[in-house]
Design a protein around this motif. Structure first.
Motif, PDB file in Angstrom:
ATOM      1  N   ALA A 145     128.337  66.010  16.847  1.00  0.00           N
ATOM      2  CA  ALA A 145     127.151  65.441  17.483  1.00  0.00           C
ATOM      3  C   ALA A 145     127.567  64.396  18.503  1.00  0.00           C
ATOM      4  O   ALA A 145     128.679  63.883  18.485  1.00  0.00           O
ATOM      5  N   ASP A 146     126.633  64.083  19.393  1.00  0.00           N
ATOM      6  CA  ASP A 146     126.897  63.106  20.449  1.00  0.00           C
ATOM      7  C   ASP A 146     126.529  61.688  20.054  1.00  0.00           C
ATOM      8  O   ASP A 146     126.900  60.737  20.730  1.00  0.00           O
ATOM      9  N   GLY A 147     125.805  61.555  18.968  1.00  0.00           N
ATOM     10  CA  GLY A 147     125.405  60.239  18.518  1.00  0.00           C
ATOM     11  C   GLY A 147     124.555  60.339  17.274  1.00  0.00           C
ATOM     12  O   GLY A 147     124.302  61.427  16.770  1.00  0.00           O
ATOM     13  N   ALA A 148     124.131  59.185  16.786  1.00  0.00           N
ATOM     14  CA  ALA A 148     123.293  59.141  15.591  1.00  0.00           C
ATOM     15  C   ALA A 148     122.264  58.031  15.728  1.00  0.00           C
ATOM     16  O   ALA A 148     122.548  56.989  16.310  1.00  0.00           O
ATOM     17  N   ILE A 149     121.094  58.286  15.192  1.00  0.00           N
ATOM     18  CA  ILE A 149     120.048  57.275  15.129  1.00  0.00           C
ATOM     19  C   ILE A 149     120.181  56.636  13.754  1.00  0.00           C
ATOM     20  O   ILE A 149     120.100  57.319  12.740  1.00  0.00           O
ATOM     21  N   VAL A 150     120.433  55.343  13.734  1.00  0.00           N
ATOM     22  CA  VAL A 150     120.685  54.653  12.473  1.00  0.00           C
ATOM     23  C   VAL A 150     119.650  53.555  12.304  1.00  0.00           C
ATOM     24  O   VAL A 150     119.433  52.760  13.207  1.00  0.00           O
ATOM     25  N   GLY A 151     119.014  53.524  11.152  1.00  0.00           N
ATOM     26  CA  GLY A 151     117.998  52.506  10.898  1.00  0.00           C
ATOM     27  C   GLY A 151     118.286  51.750   9.624  1.00  0.00           C
ATOM     28  O   GLY A 151     118.998  50.749   9.616  1.00  0.00           O
ATOM     29  N   SER A 152     117.780  52.261   8.520  1.00  0.00           N
ATOM     30  CA  SER A 152     117.854  51.538   7.250  1.00  0.00           C
ATOM     31  C   SER A 152     119.287  51.318   6.773  1.00  0.00           C
ATOM     32  O   SER A 152     119.552  50.353   6.055  1.00  0.00           O
ATOM     33  N   ALA A 153     120.213  52.146   7.182  1.00  0.00           N
ATOM     34  CA  ALA A 153     121.610  51.981   6.758  1.00  0.00           C
ATOM     35  C   ALA A 153     122.208  50.666   7.257  1.00  0.00           C
ATOM     36  O   ALA A 153     123.164  50.163   6.672  1.00  0.00           O
ATOM     37  N   LEU A 154     121.647  50.114   8.317  1.00  0.00           N
ATOM     38  CA  LEU A 154     122.170  48.863   8.873  1.00  0.00           C
ATOM     39  C   LEU A 154     121.367  47.636   8.449  1.00  0.00           C
ATOM     40  O   LEU A 154     121.725  46.514   8.781  1.00  0.00           O
ATOM     41  N   LYS A 155     120.297  47.858   7.730  1.00  0.00           N
ATOM     42  CA  LYS A 155     119.398  46.762   7.368  1.00  0.00           C
ATOM     43  C   LYS A 155     119.850  46.063   6.087  1.00  0.00           C
ATOM     44  O   LYS A 155     120.451  46.677   5.203  1.00  0.00           O
ATOM     45  N   ILE A 156     119.536  44.802   5.984  1.00  0.00           N
ATOM     46  CA  ILE A 156     119.812  44.041   4.768  1.00  0.00           C
ATOM     47  C   ILE A 156     119.055  44.691   3.616  1.00  0.00           C
ATOM     48  O   ILE A 156     117.851  44.932   3.716  1.00  0.00           O
ATOM     49  N   ASP A 157     119.780  45.001   2.560  1.00  0.00           N
ATOM     50  CA  ASP A 157     119.230  45.666   1.373  1.00  0.00           C
ATOM     51  C   ASP A 157     118.574  47.009   1.684  1.00  0.00           C
ATOM     52  O   ASP A 157     117.765  47.502   0.901  1.00  0.00           O
ATOM     53  N   GLY A 158     118.886  47.619   2.827  1.00  0.00           N
ATOM     54  CA  GLY A 158     118.313  48.911   3.183  1.00  0.00           C
ATOM     55  C   GLY A 158     116.833  48.869   3.496  1.00  0.00           C
ATOM     56  O   GLY A 158     116.181  49.900   3.616  1.00  0.00           O
TER      57      GLY A 158
END
Length: 76
Positions: free
Chosen positions: A43-56
Motif C-alpha cells: 500500500a501507499d499509506g495508511a489512515i491511522v486514528g485510534s492506534a495513535l490516541k492515548i488509551d486508544g
C-alpha cells in the motif's frame, strides 16, 4: 480491514494492488506497529486514528510516544 481495528488481509490487499497497480492504495483500518512495514510494501499509506490516541480513545489526544513508535515501525 473491514472495520476499525480489524486486520487487513494481505492476500486481499495483494489482489487489490494487482488489480489497480496504477492507483494509490491506502489502508483504512487494521494497521498496527507489528504489521505496518509489511503492509506498506503493498500500500501507499495508511489512515491511522485510534492506534495513535492515548488509551486508544478516538476522542482523546494523540500520544507522541505512540506516534514516534509508529513512524519507526513504518520505516522498518
Amino acid at each position: 480491514g473491514r472495520a476499525t481495528g480489524s486486520p487487513v488481509d494481505p492476500v486481499e490487499l495483494t489482489e487489490v494492488r494487482n488489480a489497480v497497480s496504477d492507483r494509490h492504495i491506502f489502508i483504512g483500518s487494521g494497521a498496527n506497529e507489528s504489521n505496518i512495514a509489511g503492509l506498506l510494501e503493498l500500500a501507499d499509506g495508511a489512515i491511522v486514528g485510534s492506534a495513535l490516541k492515548i488509551d486508544g480513545d478516538i476522542s482523546g489526544a494523540i500520544d507522541p510516544g505512540k506516534a514516534r513508535s509508529w513512524v519507526l515501525a513504518a520505516r522498518g
